[in-house]
Design an enzyme around this catalytic site. Structure first.
Site, PDB file in Angstrom:
ATOM      1  N   GLU A 651      -7.211   7.128   2.441  1.00 52.89           N
ATOM      2  CA  GLU A 651      -6.667   7.314   3.787  1.00 52.89           C
ATOM      3  C   GLU A 651      -7.595   6.812   4.889  1.00 52.89           C
ATOM      4  O   GLU A 651      -7.872   7.517   5.860  1.00 52.89           O
ATOM      5  CB  GLU A 651      -6.311   8.791   4.000  1.00 52.89           C
ATOM      6  CG  GLU A 651      -5.292   9.299   2.999  1.00 52.89           C
ATOM      7  CD  GLU A 651      -5.019  10.793   3.102  1.00 52.89           C
ATOM      8  OE1 GLU A 651      -5.559  11.423   4.021  1.00 52.89           O
ATOM      9  OE2 GLU A 651      -4.283  11.326   2.256  1.00 52.89           O
ATOM     10  N   ASP A 706      -3.545   5.541   0.023  1.00 53.70           N
ATOM     11  CA  ASP A 706      -3.170   5.919   1.393  1.00 53.70           C
ATOM     12  C   ASP A 706      -1.710   6.383   1.436  1.00 53.70           C
ATOM     13  O   ASP A 706      -0.940   6.143   0.508  1.00 53.70           O
ATOM     14  CB  ASP A 706      -3.371   4.747   2.359  1.00 53.70           C
ATOM     15  CG  ASP A 706      -3.855   5.205   3.731  1.00 53.70           C
ATOM     16  OD1 ASP A 706      -3.433   6.303   4.169  1.00 53.70           O
ATOM     17  OD2 ASP A 706      -4.658   4.484   4.361  1.00 53.70           O
ATOM     18  N   GLU A 775       1.020  10.052  -5.282  1.00 54.32           N
ATOM     19  CA  GLU A 775       1.165  11.443  -4.840  1.00 54.32           C
ATOM     20  C   GLU A 775       2.611  11.713  -4.428  1.00 54.32           C
ATOM     21  O   GLU A 775       2.875  12.257  -3.363  1.00 54.32           O
ATOM     22  CB  GLU A 775       0.216  11.737  -3.668  1.00 54.32           C
ATOM     23  CG  GLU A 775      -1.244  11.471  -3.970  1.00 54.32           C
ATOM     24  CD  GLU A 775      -2.174  11.829  -2.818  1.00 54.32           C
ATOM     25  OE1 GLU A 775      -1.739  12.565  -1.913  1.00 54.32           O
ATOM     26  OE2 GLU A 775      -3.333  11.366  -2.825  1.00 54.32           O
TER      27      GLU A 775
END
Length: 1462
Positions: A651, A706, A775
């Site tokens: 990120e 990210d 994710e």
């Protein structure tokens, strides 16, 4: 040892003493294997027993009998019927349908009981209608009895166990001292590695001098598909095929069964005694496993169970004996399996029953067991505020400095494992007075592998007083006997009170998983790994069962983050992570490492320090860089090759950066960035790569990870970063990548547009790296509630995503869900996962498991976009509603995007030649802007897509304009602020916003369509509580213009007849327009359905005299023929000479079903001699078109264009004066996803349909536009042609599909394109001429190249190219048509073709950015530079590769790019 466990052990010991010594060992072994499912000794209460019939159930003590040494028992009395008994419900005691259990009941009858003859105890499986006998034992006064039976649960016929009696014993009271239910663990065989050599050599590597080749058509016993690995060139026993343990997933200490199917050719020479050997080897050790005889034309099988010991061997080898050292052989199949327990296992020691929890009221003036989570908070029992009825006290929480600080209470002793609990806390905010979010949560486990499920949260203010937080949680794990509940706040310094905390069971007992579901990992085993994010609680019991059933790779949710592994400098704490990884690997799964460098969950000392004034400041670059490198390398070396990949940096990129081309400026200003600089990402990967270079046997991939990666600005910035870093590293390291992969987190919501996901995915794939969905979750619903319609929508999006992932599976390594069930998700309030809180499959699971089937059965309803008109006129921007707004159409802003329906309003729009004007009137009596985030204030937003492109991402013409009630503005992107004006006015119950937006990307005109939406944000107490829009219900308007409505510009040139608009001068039937053009309104007559608008010479002269030359020097005259009642055909009649003129003007006929731009020389060089000609447009018949073509056209518009002179239709064909036609068409929502596939077909007299290559859909006009040099029948269609071999060229797929759909290019087979094949010089010329629709000079005496035969299929196209000077050939008058064309020759031909069309390319292009610029030949340099500057040629990495052969895929892309330039 607990009392229950002591009693169970004593039972086993007593049984052992009664067994003959020779049988003791087997019984002892059997006693170790079963898993205890339920055990009750009635030491405290009645346990799970419930009354059946009229029986009384009482827990008693002091009743010692054989098998019940502690004397605790359940007394079953007041019996008059057989069914007056004790029942144990399957659901309460954890029995699952289809599973087999052994039940043992120890009972007793009192010495003074009256026991009739034949009286017995019965064990039965029953429900309200069925009574299944299991076992019996005689009742005898003063005597114990035992009931025992193995049985299989079938919930269709029984739901509980019953301990009752026979008819004779129906009045006998009895005791149950102990009930024990066990299950034998079952085993399953898991495939660890299976290779059939169907596509390549698999994981096989050469040993010795052997040659390994993948072959086909070698069918033999055990190898039906004929695919095999051929092991040849053998001279030694070790000339063989090796399979490294690390490559095929074998783990040290684990036992596997290997089976190899092989074959020897019929003509092979096989010496006596020659054998195939299977061995486990390394460089110094050779462990024999199995052998099989070699025989010509015979198959052989090698099979052996063995245990991996990496201290003596590292790979399997399929070789031969000494006698067979020269025999070549085939390996058709290699299968490696592992036998594992699929259920059962070692049972945790029995836990004491949960203690009752008394509501904590603080009325005893103690903290009730609460302590600070950090130990630094101040917790005070106070009478300043209270919630308890008739009470006085509460607990005040102060001294917090971080969001996770707060009061915490240990609750493990109040929990029965597997049960669900309702947790309640009353809270009251003390400070700040503005709105703050308070959250009730639970912690399961201690240390880095703990889980922190959220139970409830609310945003409140101090004025709200006492507010209840309440949520449910099922404790499938007791976290190693560490469970807490706590209250925290996102505001790090907030202070608050808590009171009346309760913790009570809901009565819902342990749940099982659905064993009959298809495992996700099996469904996608040939595509990618399926993963999940875990904490320690997921590695035990039912949760572990679910994890192993569906997943083959895991990610640590928190255990491997920097704060968990190195909380203080040099203090590495690996214990929790080591335990997690070891357990994961032992259970046969793989591990992904997450994360090495992140700005969150990282200790501050890594990159900051305190200055002399105790302010936090960045560390110096050198110290921070040393900390970064030390952490990365220590962690990686510790875990070694136990992981398959690492998230090196997480990120680092800002959300929706305004200038993604400058990725360094787009990076977050994190503490790492501030300490090291913009290269910290690259430095992190360099440190990680050093570790891998030192350990070349580790096959570990390095990822950048990210979120919000579906945002195209962010995706572009990430792409640019990875490309720049990898290109520079590759240039210095012989093509090696520094960053191996991009992790697309995939934290989506139900309104996420999968087209954006696809764009980003293909963008990252084009980098040449692997991609993982790292994710994944999809939020739907709120407040822990998921309505059925949203569950279906959520599943539909999951299906769309997995269909997309499967289509790109060659480039995706793993798809990891961020949690197993909704209840444990970090987004639990919004129900984001495949399984619900009870671990049962949701519709989302079925969407994932079979995307096509789910989407077919649950097709969403399409909803048309809102439509409105903006009238012509210019208001004063002062926040006052002037009279000019009175006749503007009102647009209700009342489509809500959130559950709460708050402020609403109306919007109106006006326009003039430079700007769009919007008036929004909002009904809202409580205005709030306390939140620093502009979108969480009371405000309005206008979304504008000037070209109405309906793209799923922002283009340069798109923008988001926000104005709050105090006229404070914000913009996305920031650049659109130029020229914007706004004013607001407030009343007691409303506010008005009036604004002006410059129209910079389009020329405003009547019928111009703009993508448009208005949104009202309603804020309460510092938080946005409602969002209403005119059109969009997804909330994605900030990045996706496809969700907008449409605003059509109208009313210009009404001459003052309306109350809105600007009056323009007019003379008779000619109106002068503000842009310099004139509109001519001819007299229209309709006869027999034929409407004819007649333009006289005087009319046209008058219109031309009043018109001013446009920017190109031509005058523009619009001939407006309005709709006529009962008209089926329309025509515009013009003086013939007006269309033979060389004067520079253009006529546009605007009629009901088409717009026709007519050049003044349309009839030049024609033999039309009549005074008048008519251009006629009619709805065409498809009678002469075959059924298949009619079906493809469907109900789309079909027009017949014709030229009429003297009452006759005459043929018109003039290549030098093309006519432009726009056919109005409203595409479907599906067609708008691929507007490049909307085109025009030309239908000739025989009914044959041919694509018009230049045709395309113009979203701003709402029409399909094309140029033609002849009149005929034309149909609008949507054509989607594609090929099955484009997976490896995603960067070219759009171009190939678009060009193929237009008939410009064709495949090499029915479903193949052969994108990697080179293209011939003649073929490229033919494609170029077809794509640009080039025409020759009309001469017939052009001499063809000497090596081109007259019957060549490309002859006509090459002749055109030669006549136009595009193809000049070689000095010997040859063209070499069958030779492959180089990339630089392609560029030369392309620039010449564009020049013929008058397309001027930008001059001054530079090739300095390309490392091989010097390789461009002199004759090609100008062409290459021009195409590079125009964006037609972009190169590959840092190279132009001018001398490389042009591939078919590259040719398609070039054609597509120049096609879009037209």
């Amino acid at each position: 040892m607990s009392r229950s466990l002591k009693k169970f052990v004593s039972i086993l010991l007593a049984a052992a003493l009664l067994i003959p010594i020779g049988r003791l060992a087997p019984v002892a072994e059997a006693a170790e294997n079963p898993t205890i499912v339920y055990h009750e000794d009635f030491a405290i209460d009645k346990g799970k027993a419930i009354q059946s019939g009229g029986a009384s159930l009482t827990q008693v003590t002091g009743k010692v009998f054989d098998g019940n040494n502690d004397g605790s028992a359940l007394y079953v009395s007041n019996r008059a019927n057989t069914w007056d008994a004790a029942d144990f419900k399957f659901a309460d005691i954890g029995l699952q349908n289809g599973k087999t259990y052994t039940v043992t009941v120890k009972g007793y009858v009192d010495q003074d009981a009256t026991v009739p003859s034949g009286a017995q105890a019965f064990l039965q499986a029953v429900d309200s209608n069925n009574y299944g006998f299991l076992a019996s034992a005689n009742f005898a006064a003063g005597t114990a009895f035992t009931l025992t039976k193995e049985f299989t649960v079938d919930t269709s016929v029984s739901t509980q166990l019953r301990v009752q009696s026979s008819e004779e014993g129906k009045a006998v009271p009895f005791y149950i001292g102990d009930i024990l239910i066990t299950a034998n663990p079952t085993t399953t065989t898991n495939t660890v590695y299976h290779e059939d050599f169907a596509t390549d050599k698999g994981k096989a590597v050469q040993s010795g001098g052997a040659n390994l080749a993948q072959v086909a058509d070698k069918v033999f016993d055990g190898n039906d598909d004929g695919k095999a690995l051929y092991v040849s060139n053998r001279a030694n026993t070790w000339d063989a095929a090796d399979f490294k343990f690390a490559d095929i997933g074998l783990q040290n200490g684990k036992t596997y069964t290997v089976t190899v199917k092989g074959y020897v050719d019929q003509d092979a020479t096989v010496p006596s005694g020659a054998q195939a050997f299977l061995q486990a080897v390394d460089s110094n050790n050779y462990g024999f496993l199995a052998s099989a005889n070699f025989a010509a034309r015979s198959a052989f099988t090698l099979t052996k169970e063995f245990t991996v010991d990496t201290s003596v061997s590292t790979q399997l080898r399929v070789q031969s004996s000494e006698e067979g050292k020269a025999v070549p052989f085939y390996i058709g199949d290699i299968l490696i399996t592992e036998t594992v327990n699929s259920g059962g296992g070692q049972e945790d020691p029995p836990r004491p029953p949960a203690l009752p929890f008394n509501t904590i009221t603080f009325e005893d003036q103690t903290a009730g067991g609460f302590t600070g989570r950090a130990g630094t908070e101040t917790l005070t029992v106070t009478n300043e505020s209270n919630h308890t009825a008739d009470g006085s006290y509460s607990l005040k929480v102060e001294g917090r400095t971080t969001s996770w600080h707060g009061p915490s209470l240990r609750v493990e002793k109040y929990v029965d494992k597997g049960y669900e609990y309702k947790v309640t806390a009353w809270v009251k905010l003390l400070s700040p007075e503005t709105s703050t979010k308070l959250e009730l949560a639970s912690q399961v486990g201690d240390g880095g592998s703990a889980n922190y499920p959220s139970l409830a949260s609310k945003t409140i203010t101090a004025a709200d007083g006492w507010v209840q937080l309440q949520g449910n949680y099922r404790y499938n794990s007791v976290g190693g006997e560490y469970l807490t509940i706590y209250v925290q706040s996102s505001n790090a310094t907030a202070s608050y009170y808590i009171d009346d905390i309760s913790f009570e069971s809901t009565g819902s007992g342990p749940v099982g998983i659905q064993k009959d579901l298809a495992p996700l990992k099996d469904v996608y085993k040939n595509d990618f790994l399926i993963g999940n994010a875990i904490s320690a609680e997921d590695l035990e019991g039912t949760r572990l069962e679910l994890l192993k059933m569906h997943h083959d790779v895991v990610t640590a949710g928190n255990a491997m983050k920097p704060d968990a592994l190195q909380p203080t400098k040099g203090n590495f704490t690996f214990t929790a992570a080591d335990a997690m990884i070891d357990k994961v690997l032992a259970e046969g799964m793989k591990m992904h490492g997450h994360v090495l460098v992140w700005h969150q969950q990282s200790p501050a000392w890594l990159n900051t320090k305190k200055d002399d004034n105790n302010n936090t400041v960045p560390l110096g670059r050198d110290e921070a860089l040393d900390n970064l490198r030390t952490h990365i390398q220590t962690v990686m070396k510790h875990f070694g090759n136990k992981v398959i990949s690492w998230d090196v940096v997480n990120e680092a990129m800002n959300d929706n950066p305004s200038n993604p081309a400058d990725y360094k400026a787009s990076l977050r200003q994190t503490p790492w960035y501030q300490a090291i600089g913009s290269d910290y990402v690259e430095q992190a990967f360099l440190a990680a790569r050093e570790v891998l270079d030192e350990n070349p046997s580790w096959n570990i991939k390095l990822y950048y990870n990210d979120y919000n990666e579906d945002n195209q600005n962010k995706a572009t910035a990430i792409y640019n970063m990875v490309k720049d870093i990898n290109d520079r590293y590759a240039a210095a390291h012989n093509g090696k990548l520094l960053i191996d992969g991009v992790g697309m987190q995939g934290h989506y919501n139900i309104n996420t547009n999968p087209d954006n996901v696809k764009l980003s995915l293909e963008k990252f794939i084009s980098l040449g790296v692997e991609v993982s969905v790292s994710e994944l979750d999809v939020t739907a619903g709120n407040n822990y509630t998921l309505p059925e319609n949203l569950a279906v929508g959520q599943a539909y999006l999951y299906a769309q995503l997995f269909k997309l992932y499967k289509e790109h599976a060659d480039h995706i390594a793993r798809v990891t869900f961020w949690g197993m069930d909704d209840n444990t998700s970090w987004r639990a309030e919004n129900n984001p996962l495949l399984f619900d809180k009870n671990l049962q499959a949701k519709p989302a699971y079925y969407g994932v498991i079979d995307p096509d089937k789910y989407m077919e059965e649950h097709a969403p309803e399409s909803k048309d976009a809102n439509q409105a008109e903006a009238q012509y006129g210019t208001p004063v921007i002062d926040g006052t509603v002037d009279s000019i707004w009175s006749n503007a159409q009102a647009m209700p802003v009342n489509r809500y995007q959130m559950a709460w329906q708050g402020a609403t309003g109306t919007a109106k729009a006006l326009w003039d030649d430079q700007n769009l004007y919007v008036l929004i009137q909002v009904s809202d009596s409580q205005l709030n802007k306390a939140n620093e985030n502009a979108w969480e204030q009371d405000s309005v937003e206008v979304f504008l897509d000037q070209n109405n492109g309906k793209t799923t991402f922002y283009q340069n013409d798109d923008g988001q304009y926000r104005v709050n009630f105090d006229n404070e503005t914000s913009f996305s992107p920031a650049s659109i602020a130029a020229g914007f004006e706004s004013q607001t006015k407030k009343t007691a119950n409303s506010y008005t916003v009036e604004l002006k937006i410059p129209l910079t990307a389009v020329t405003p005109a009547n019928q111009k369509k703009l993508g448009f939406d208005v949104q009202i944000n309603d804020a309460t107490d510092g938080a946005r509580t409602s969002v209403a829009a005119w059109n969009d219900t997804t909330g994605n308007g900030y990045q996706d213009t496809s969700v907008y409505g449409e605003l059509t510009l109208a009313g210009k040139g009404t001459g003052g007849t309306g109350t809105v608009g600007t009056t323009v001068p007019q003379t008779g039937n000619v109106v002068k327009n503000p842009d310099g053009s004139t509109t001519l309104k001819p007299e229209v007559k309709t006869t027999n359905g034929n409407a004819v608008g007649t333009v006289t010479g005087d009319d046209l002269k008058k219109a031309l005299d009043q018109a001013a030359p446009a920017a190109g020097g031509k005058k523009q005259v619009i001939i407006d023929v309005p709709l006529q009642a009962n008209a089926a055909t329309y025509a515009v009649q013009l003086p013939t000479q007006s269309l033979k003129s060389q004067d520079g003007y253009q006529l546009t006929a605007k009629i009901a079903n088409a717009f026709i731009q007519i050049p003044s020389n349309m009839l030049a060089n024609t033999n039309v001699t009549t005074d008048q000609v008519s251009i006629r447009v009619a709805k065409a018949s498809l009678d002469n078109v075959d059924a298949a073509t009619r079906e493809l056209i469907g109900n789309r518009p079909v027009i017949d264009l014709s030229l009429v002179a003297g009452g006759n239709v005459i043929a018109w064909n003039n290549p030098t004066a093309p006519v432009t036609v726009a056919v109005p068409y409203a595409p479907t929502a599906e067609e708008l996803k691929h507007p490049e596939h909307i085109l025009i077909w030309y239908i000739d007299g025989s009914g044959k349909a041919t694509p018009v290559p230049n045709s395309r859909y113009d979203a701003a006009l709402g029409a399909v536009v094309f140029q033609t040099t002849h009149f005929s029948t034309y149909a609008a269609v949507s054509v989607f042609t594609t090929f099955g071999d484009l997976a490896k060229v995603p960067w070219a797929k759009e171009a190939i599909d678009a060009m193929a759909s237009r008939g410009v290019i064709k495949g090499t087979g029915e479903n193949t394109f052969s994108p990697a094949a080179s293209i011939k010089r003649a073929d490229f010329i033919a494609l170029l001429v077809r794509a640009l629709e080039l025409h020759g000079t009309g001469t017939t005496d052009t001499a063809m190249f000497s090596d081109v035969p007259a019957n060549a299929y490309y002859y006509n196209e090459l002749a055109v190219a030669k006549q136009l000077g595009i193809a000049t050939g070689f000095e010997d008058n040859t063209f070499k048509p069958d030779s492959s064309i180089s990339r630089q020759d392609m560029m030369v031909l392309t620039t010449r073709a564009l020049a013929v069309l008058g397309k001027q390319l930008p001059a001054g292009g530079s090739l300095n950015a390309f490392s091989d610029a010097a390789s461009v030949a002199g004759y090609a340099q100008d062409s290459v530079a021009a195409l590079v500057k125009a964006g037609v040629v972009q190169g590959s990495g840092s190279k132009l590769a001018p001398n490389d052969q042009l591939t078919r895929a590259e040719a398609a892309v070039i054609l597509y790019r120049i096609w879009k330039l037209q």
